[in-house]
Write a protein that holds these residues in place. Structure first.
Motif, mmCIF file in Angstrom:
data_model
loop_
_atom_site.group_PDB
_atom_site.id
_atom_site.type_symbol
_atom_site.label_atom_id
_atom_site.label_comp_id
_atom_site.label_asym_id
_atom_site.label_seq_id
_atom_site.Cartn_x
_atom_site.Cartn_y
_atom_site.Cartn_z
ATOM 1 N N LEU C 60 0.835 -1.204 0.000
ATOM 2 C CA LEU C 60 0.000 0.000 0.000
ATOM 3 C C LEU C 60 0.872 1.257 0.000
ATOM 4 C CD1 LEU C 60 -2.914 1.263 0.436
ATOM 5 C CD2 LEU C 60 -2.267 1.358 2.851
ATOM 6 N N CYS C 61 1.834 1.305 0.938
ATOM 7 C CA CYS C 61 2.638 2.511 1.090
ATOM 8 C C CYS C 61 3.523 2.744 -0.128
ATOM 9 C CB CYS C 61 3.484 2.436 2.352
ATOM 10 S SG CYS C 61 2.495 2.526 3.838
ATOM 11 N N ALA C 62 4.130 1.667 -0.655
ATOM 12 C CA ALA C 62 4.995 1.834 -1.826
ATOM 13 C C ALA C 62 4.168 2.339 -3.007
ATOM 14 C CB ALA C 62 5.673 0.512 -2.178
ATOM 15 N N SER C 63 2.941 1.830 -3.145
ATOM 16 C CA SER C 63 2.109 2.273 -4.269
ATOM 17 C C SER C 63 1.706 3.732 -4.096
ATOM 18 C CB SER C 63 0.864 1.391 -4.378
ATOM 19 O OG SER C 63 1.246 0.042 -4.515
ATOM 20 N N LEU C 64 1.290 4.098 -2.882
ATOM 21 C CA LEU C 64 0.935 5.504 -2.640
ATOM 22 C C LEU C 64 2.143 6.402 -2.843
ATOM 23 C CD1 LEU C 64 -1.411 5.197 0.475
ATOM 24 C CD2 LEU C 64 -2.039 5.798 -1.875
ATOM 25 N N ALA C 65 3.311 5.932 -2.385
ATOM 26 C CA ALA C 65 4.523 6.740 -2.529
ATOM 27 C C ALA C 65 4.842 6.956 -4.003
ATOM 28 C CB ALA C 65 5.699 6.070 -1.824
ATOM 29 N N SER C 66 4.662 5.913 -4.826
ATOM 30 C CA SER C 66 4.995 6.130 -6.237
ATOM 31 C C SER C 66 3.954 7.019 -6.902
ATOM 32 C CB SER C 66 5.221 4.818 -6.997
ATOM 33 O OG SER C 66 4.211 3.910 -6.719
ATOM 34 N N PHE C 134 5.211 8.580 12.821
ATOM 35 C CA PHE C 134 4.560 7.415 13.436
ATOM 36 C C PHE C 134 3.158 7.154 12.879
ATOM 37 C CE2 PHE C 134 7.007 9.705 16.822
ATOM 38 C CZ PHE C 134 8.192 9.036 16.568
ATOM 39 N N THR C 135 2.921 7.620 11.633
ATOM 40 C CA THR C 135 1.642 7.296 10.986
ATOM 41 C C THR C 135 1.922 6.637 9.645
ATOM 42 O OG1 THR C 135 1.530 9.387 9.809
ATOM 43 C CG2 THR C 135 0.522 9.327 11.999
ATOM 44 N N THR C 136 0.883 6.008 9.086
ATOM 45 C CA THR C 136 1.035 5.394 7.769
ATOM 46 C C THR C 136 1.370 6.464 6.726
ATOM 47 O OG1 THR C 136 -0.566 3.735 8.432
ATOM 48 C CG2 THR C 136 -0.082 3.884 6.100
ATOM 49 N N ALA C 137 0.764 7.635 6.870
ATOM 50 C CA ALA C 137 1.093 8.740 5.961
ATOM 51 C C ALA C 137 2.574 9.076 6.062
ATOM 52 C CB ALA C 137 0.247 9.961 6.281
ATOM 53 N N GLY C 138 3.116 8.965 7.271
ATOM 54 C CA GLY C 138 4.537 9.220 7.467
ATOM 55 C C GLY C 138 5.403 8.229 6.700
ATOM 56 N N VAL C 139 4.944 6.978 6.650
ATOM 57 C CA VAL C 139 5.674 5.965 5.871
ATOM 58 C C VAL C 139 5.696 6.382 4.408
ATOM 59 C CG1 VAL C 139 5.734 3.560 5.144
ATOM 60 C CG2 VAL C 139 4.995 4.129 7.461
ATOM 61 N N VAL C 140 4.531 6.805 3.903
ATOM 62 C CA VAL C 140 4.439 7.213 2.492
ATOM 63 C C VAL C 140 5.371 8.396 2.235
ATOM 64 C CG1 VAL C 140 2.902 8.102 0.699
ATOM 65 C CG2 VAL C 140 2.087 6.351 2.294
ATOM 66 N N VAL C 141 5.377 9.355 3.169
ATOM 67 C CA VAL C 141 6.231 10.540 3.013
ATOM 68 C C VAL C 141 7.701 10.118 2.958
ATOM 69 C CG1 VAL C 141 7.088 12.593 4.206
ATOM 70 C CG2 VAL C 141 4.628 12.185 4.018
#
Lengths: 359, 264, 267
Positions: C60-66, C134-141
């Motif tokens: 999820l995070c890698a896809s949102l990040a891209s 410390f949030t999922t959004a932070g992972v994406v960032v």
């Protein structure tokens, strides 16, 4: 003749002054609605620069461009309409069909960009494609089209937007000799059906003569001659034009019916003239003899054969002597005269065949 | 395959056990390593838990003075990381871990010569930013949901200790992040990104004034032992033994105490 | 069609052993993972709920990040490729900073910018109540920060390769710059955008340092596969190998499918 080649009531009225580095283009000309004007000139003369300026892709340093009375460019007033707002279509030399779009989508592009719906634009594109004889290539990608087809798609892509001015940059240069003849004929027919002004750029005299109503000859950024193809062909004003139209051209001073060339040779003509003139005659008017000729040919010069070129049904022989002359002979006479480089012969031209006009 | 590995481990254990039986007593009965200092030379490689960085650097200077012909080389990292390096054949002489269980992994793999000796103990402290924005005063505050709380991951020694302390106090913490090592937990406190973390007392002390340490009574439930051992494949075992001797000497204990460690 | 055999026939023989060496260099470590993997305990490792959570979160995070990389990176690439302004080459160099920055330093840098007390993060918190660490959004960032340069470099290269006269042609046909960008430039550079997006996705998927520093590690919200692998390494190296293989198989599988989709219709 002035550089202003604008006829009265011109649809396009252009006064271009464009600088690019050390190169400068100065050009005034006009094109009437329905008229085709060819800008003819050698490489680097500024032909494409002129087209890009008319399309709005290059800014003018001075001058103006008006089309049907509307101002497209006015350097003094700081007016410069961007390319997308000009009713001007440009067919590029290598067509620049968008590689990711089909032929139909390419033709529909200009309409879609103007907000026409997909279906309506597609339908009009199909009509435009049929108009250039390509009703069945709509689904093909540009790389699946032949050179001639791509050229026609590019033209349809421009015409479908109903421009008031069509610009063609070397429309036939990217084609092989085989398809040129056909495409040239097609292009001529299609331009004849177009009601707006057309400017085409070419370095090929034949393209210009076949397609254009009038020629503007450009050399080193300046207009050197303008007129109908016949006028230009009959009376070339520069070596470039003379070579292009296949005429022998000389400069000299006329006294009555005799012209003393700058090289010292004397040419007799049938017309009276005085002052500095240009003298021209076609290679076909030149006869070659082993002995000094007698009779009606008043002009005869002892010359040496430099080289010869075989053409379709004639041989062009290049001769040098008191003046350089090109002569077109039949293969039979070349054989009879035993012409070969270094041979010493006589070249003759009837006074009737020469054209003398003020320079 | 698992069975083959186990069999190999058992063999190595047997072998190393045999060696330690022979060499163990002589090691421990030779605290005055200065007696043979003249013969010690070459490089000594010491792998040590990150929390030992400052203390071991100071001990290293001491060691170099005593044994000028040697060259001491440290590698500080998370104990568990160092343990897996050793198990995978990293060439080193001494390993000092921040927990017995980590040392146990190395012992089980047969990579230790002799029996590890516990040389220090460390206990947890609450670390808060200097301005203490969460107004944290006791362990129970770790249950406050509005606070940003960092603990070490349970996989690493400081995390295991934190779990023990919190469990004994019956507190269910509202954790925001489980840090992979104690230093990164401390960094987040320093940066003010979390309101509180459980770290070692020594880490708070090493951070100088950049974080504030708060003692809590349940810390006694979560004391970590620091064992040290010479490795079985040590390229320079004599010098390794000399370094272990220095760490466990009175001078070593003094330095460790200064850094906030407790006596074993 | 006829180009393919021609090309392979023209391959200089000297390159073959080096290419083979490169391939071995790239594949041997993977082979090592496969050989050392605890195949027997694999089902147990894979069935653990935290592994499924971590894998899901990673994808999820890698896809949102891209997606973030494409949305922000393409305009930046366009700026670097097309705009002329002072300091452009400096800016181009700065864009690659996340590539040379150790990821952990990248994470700390993100704190100083977007953390609770960061330059921008402070205001995000005060005005909108948004905290990224410390949030999922932070992972994406964090992942987007590290992965963006791959997209920008790839797309900028593609943009530089575009014959700009296509854009002239579009303009003379009446297209505005925006229409031209969407309908001409972007489709022509699409292979570059896809390549860049795939690269940044792969980089984001494997991201560890910046993520664990900036987003921390908490099961279900911020614990991605690389963090899971790192923690497993502390406790049970065999399980770490198993998890690495899972990540490897999934990412290679996704890339292969994408390749099929995207290049299958092209070639």
């Amino acid at each position: 003749m002035s550089e202003d080649a604008a006829p009265n009531g011109a649809s396009l009225e252009a006064d271009l002054y464009v600088r690019r580095g050390s190169f400068a283009l100065t050009m005034r000309f006009g094109v009437a609605a329905g008229e085709v004007v060819a800008i003819l000139g050698p490489n680097g003369a500024g032909k494409s620069t002129a087209l890009r300026a008319l399309a709005g892709l290059l800014p003018l340093h001075r001058g103006h461009v008006r089309l049907d009375g509307a101002v497209l460019d006015d350097a003094a007033a700081g007016v410069r309409l961007p390319p997308e707002r000009r009713p001007v279509g440009l067919v590029f030399q290598d067509y620049l069909l968008f590689p990711h779009l089909s032929a139909r989508e390419n033709v529909a592009f200009g309409l879609r960009a103007r907000g026409v719906g997909r279906a309506a634009a597609g339908a009009r594109a199909d009509v435009a494609l049929a108009g250039v004889g390509l009703a069945d290539v709509g689904d093909r990608k540009p790389r699946q089209l032949s050179g001639g087809e791509a050229q026609r798609v590019a033209l349809a892509r421009v015409l479908v937007t109903e421009p008031r001015l069509v610009l063609l940059d070397e429309p036939l240069a990217a084609l092989d000799a085989g398809s040129r003849l056909q495409v040239r004929a097609d292009l001529r027919r299609q331009l004849a059906g177009f009601g707006g002004a057309t400017v085409l750029v070419t370095h090929d005299a034949l393209d210009a003569f076949v397609l254009a109503d009038r020629l503007v000859v450009l050399e080193e950024g300046a207009v050197v001659q303008a007129g109908t193809p016949t006028e230009v062909a009959r009376r070339p004003r520069t070596d470039y034009v003379a070579r292009l139209v296949g005429l022998n051209l000389y400069r000299g001073v006329a006294h009555g019916t005799s012209v003393t060339l700058d090289t010292g040779a004397v040419v007799a003509s049938a017309h009276h003239a005085t002052g500095r003139v240009l003298v021209a005659f076609p290679p076909a008017a030149v006869t070659v003899h082993r002995e000094q000729p007698h009779g009606s040919a008043r002009n005869a010069w002892p010359v040496t054969v430099v080289r010869q070129e075989q053409h379709a049904d004639t041989v062009r022989v290049w001769l040098t002597g008191p003046l350089d002359v090109a002569a077109d002979l039949t293969p039979l006479s070349v054989g009879e005269l035993r012409l070969e480089p270094g041979a010493e012969v006589w070249a003759a031209v009837k006074a009737m065949e020469t054209m003398v006009y003020p320079s | 395959m698992t069975r083959v590995v186990l069999l190999g481990t058992a063999l190595v254990l047997l072998l190393s056990g045999g060696i330690s039986c022979g060499g163990g007593p002589s090691d421990s009965s030779r605290p005055g390593s200065s007696a043979n200092s003249s013969v010690l030379s070459g490089t000594v490689t010491v792998l040590a838990a990150a929390s030992l960085t400052e203390t071991f650097m100071a001990l290293g200077e001491h060691f170099q003075r005593e044994h000028p012909a040697t060259r001491l080389q440290f590698s500080f990292a998370a104990s568990s990381e160092l343990a897996s390096q050793i198990v995978n054949g990293a060439p080193a002489d001494v390993f000092a871990a921040a927990s017995s269980s980590t040392m146990h992994q190395v012992v089980v793999a047969g990579a230790v010569a002799g029996k590890p000796a516990v040389f220090a103990r460390n206990r947890l402290q609450i670390a808060v930013p200097v301005d203490n924005p969460g107004d944290v005063t006791r362990l129970a505050d770790f249950a406050r949901r509005e606070l940003a709380i960092a603990l070490c991951a349970p996989e690493v020694p400081c995390g295991a200790a934190a779990v023990r302390a919190l469990e004994s106090a019956g507190i269910i913490p509202s954790v925001d992040t489980l840090e992979p090592d104690v230093k990164s937990a401390l960094t987040k406190v320093e940066l003010g990104e979390v309101d509180a973390a459980l770290v070692y007392r020594t880490d708070v002390q090493a951070a100088g004034g950049r974080v504030t340490g708060i003692d809590f009574p349940q810390a006694v439930e979560a004391v970590n032992n620091y064992p040290i051992a010479v490795l079985a494949d040590a390229p320079n075992p004599a010098a390794g033994r000399a370094f272990v001797a220095l760490v466990t000497s009175s001078a070593g204990r003094r330095l460790l105490a200064d850094a906030g460690f407790q006596q074993p | 069609m006829s180009r393919e055999p021609e090309r392979s026939a023209g391959l200089p023989a000297a390159l073959v052993p080096l290419a083979g060496l490169a391939l071995a260099f790239l594949l041997l470590p993977v082979l090592g993972l496969v050989v050392r993997a605890p195949w027997r305990s694999m089902p147990e490792v894979l069935s653990r709920p935290d592994v499924a959570d971590a894998l899901r979160l990673s994808l999820l995070c890698a896809s949102l990040a891209s997606v973030v990389c494409v949305v922000l990176g393409v305009p930046l690439a366009w700026l670097l490729a097309r705009a002329t302004f002072r300091g452009r080459s400096l800016l181009r160099a700065l864009v690659t900073v996340p590539l040379v920055l150790p990821p952990v330093v990248g994470g700390v840098a993100l704190f100083t910018a977007l953390g609770r007390t960061g330059i921008v993060g402070r205001w995000l918190d005060q005005w909108f109540g948004i905290t990224l660490p410390f949030t999922t959004a932070g992972v994406v960032v964090a992942e987007a920060f590290v992965a963006m340069p791959f997209l920008v470099i790839s797309v900028e290269g593609a943009l530089r390769g575009v014959d700009r006269r296509f854009e002239d042609a579009a303009a003379t046909l009446g297209a505005t710059r925006w229409y031209t960008f969407r309908r001409v430039t972007l489709p022509i550079v699409a292979p570059g955008v896809v390549a860049g997006a795939v690269l940044s996705w792969a980089r984001a998927l494997g991201e560890f340092g910046a993520t664990i520093t900036f987003a921390g590690n908490f099961p279900g919200t911020t614990r991605t596969m690389p963090v899971e692998v790192y923690l497993a390494l502390q406790r049970d190296p065999a399980a770490a190998i198993a998890l690495s293989l899972v990540l490897l198989v999934v990412s290679v599988g996704v890339l292969a499918v994408l390749r099929e989709r995207w290049l299958g219709s092209r070639v």
